[in-house]
Design an enzyme around this catalytic site. Structure first.
Site, PDB file in Angstrom:
ATOM      1  N   SER A 162       1.059  -1.644   0.185  1.00 26.32           N
ATOM      2  CA  SER A 162      -0.044  -0.288   0.191  1.00 26.32           C
ATOM      3  C   SER A 162       0.633   1.232  -0.178  1.00 26.32           C
ATOM      4  CB  SER A 162      -1.025   0.066   1.304  1.00 26.32           C
ATOM      5  OG  SER A 162      -2.041   0.961   1.075  1.00 26.32           O
ATOM      6  N   ASP A 179     -10.632  -4.368  -5.673  1.00 30.73           N
ATOM      7  CA  ASP A 179      -9.754  -3.207  -4.351  1.00 30.73           C
ATOM      8  C   ASP A 179     -10.605  -2.014  -3.692  1.00 30.73           C
ATOM      9  OD1 ASP A 179      -8.090  -1.288  -2.854  1.00 30.73           O
ATOM     10  OD2 ASP A 179      -6.465  -2.509  -3.711  1.00 30.73           O
ATOM     11  N   HIS A 205      -7.738  -5.658  -0.836  1.00 33.05           N
ATOM     12  CA  HIS A 205      -6.537  -4.544  -0.715  1.00 33.05           C
ATOM     13  C   HIS A 205      -5.719  -5.168   0.158  1.00 33.05           C
ATOM     14  CE1 HIS A 205      -4.098  -0.986  -0.381  1.00 33.05           C
ATOM     15  NE2 HIS A 205      -4.313  -0.926   0.737  1.00 33.05           N
TER      16      HIS A 205
END
Length: 329
Positions: free
Chosen positions: A146, A279, A307
């Site tokens: 991320s 996501d 995610h």
């Protein structure tokens, strides 16, 4: 599936059929702790970053494989479940690994007013320099998740010193920060955006109060940001705090200058990008086009996975297995 991608055969667990459940399971399912050895990296500006080492369980094999450096996501740390899970897998496979805690994320308040954000590639450079000096590995592999994935790809694309770097993996990267920030302003995205905003604002206010009580040098820098009670979204937070605190004009300037999508053409080491179409934090419009990928980069886009999720029914550690397979190739 985009024409520039390969499609991995990820099949979600039946009880986690879509992006939200995949994302939340990874967040709240937890992971067994590991026995870290903490090292503190002193930075040039007087601050520090803590890195947590997990040695390989097979020491004789570890000397023949790369040291793996892991970068966590927004509001994460070396104790995040995805970091702990990968470190355990790496250790069993003969890899030693180091989890980097961004400034203020290790449990100890950092010394300077600056915190961390999606573009802190200079901090990564200093950590890598220190890791090489401390451990002198033959090679280093990098894995980012991320926010940490965005930092990693930005660093790779800036033309840094690749002497020791042999492989890189970026998971659930917010390639276009502006689009991802906008996605957290409406619909289900607001739930995620609200969570991050509350965490970030709480940490900022606690830091400002601690700096005031301690008479810290950078208290004035934090105080000048003024009243932050109006902040109700990531966009607000980045505009009122992240941008001015780190030398950007505003949130738009920060997003433009730090989005990793602009740095992808400059990546020169074998790099795997793992993304999911469902996501909930990263819209498909934020993913790169074929022209933005270097010849050494492969984007694997799964239909499912959420995610930093990718929890498969047969193997709950599908993501860790995929990363290990790439590192071993």
């Amino acid at each position: 599936m985009r024409p520039d991608t390969t499609e991995e055969t990820f099949v979600p667990a039946w009880w986690l059929p879509e992006g939200h459940s995949q994302t939340l399971w990874r967040k709240f399912a937890g992971a067994d702790m590991v026995e870290h050895v903490r090292n503190r990296v002193e930075l040039e500006d007087g601050d520090f970053i803590d890195v947590d080492l997990l040695s390989a369980s097979q020491v004789d094999v570890a000397g023949q494989r790369a040291l793996v450096v892991l970068l966590h996501g927004l509001c994460g740390s070396s104790s995040s479940s995805y970091i702990l899970s990968l470190q355990r897998h790496l250790s069993k496979e003969g890899y030693s690994s180091i989890a980097m805690n961004f400034r203020g994320c290790s449990g100890d308040l950092n010394r300077r007013g600056k915190a961390y954000h999606s573009g802190v590639s200079d901090d990564l450079q200093e950590v890598l320099n220190a890791v090489i000096e401390m451990f002198n590995p033959d090679a280093i592999s990098l894995v980012g998740y991320s926010l940490g994935a965005n930092v990693l790809l930005k660093w790779l694309g800036e033309g840094r010193n690749y002497v020791k770097i042999n492989r890189a993996v970026a998971v659930s990267t917010p390639f276009s920060l502006g689009l991802c920030s906008q996605a957290m302003l409406s619909g289900a995205g607001r739930l995620y955006g609200g969570y991050f905003t509350r965490r970030l604002l709480r940490d900022f206010l606690a830091k400002r109060q601690a700096f005031e009580q301690a008479g810290a040098t950078d208290f004035d820098l934090l105080s000048e940001l003024g009243d932050v009670s109006h902040i109700s979204s990531i966009l607000d937070f980045d505009d009122a705090i992240t941008a001015p605190l780190h030398g950007f004009r505003n949130a738009s300037d920060y997003y433009e200058r730090c989005s990793s999508i602009h740095f992808l053409p400059g990546i020169a080491v074998p790099t795997l990008l793992i993304q999911a179409s469902d996501d909930p934090l990263i819209p498909l419009a934020a993913l790169p086009d074929p022209s933005q990928l270097s010849a050494s980069t492969c984007l694997e886009l799964s239909a499912k996975g959420g995610h930093v999720g990718f929890v498969c029914g047969r193997h709950s550690d599908w993501l860790e297995r995929r990363i290990l397979r790439f590192l071993r190739d």
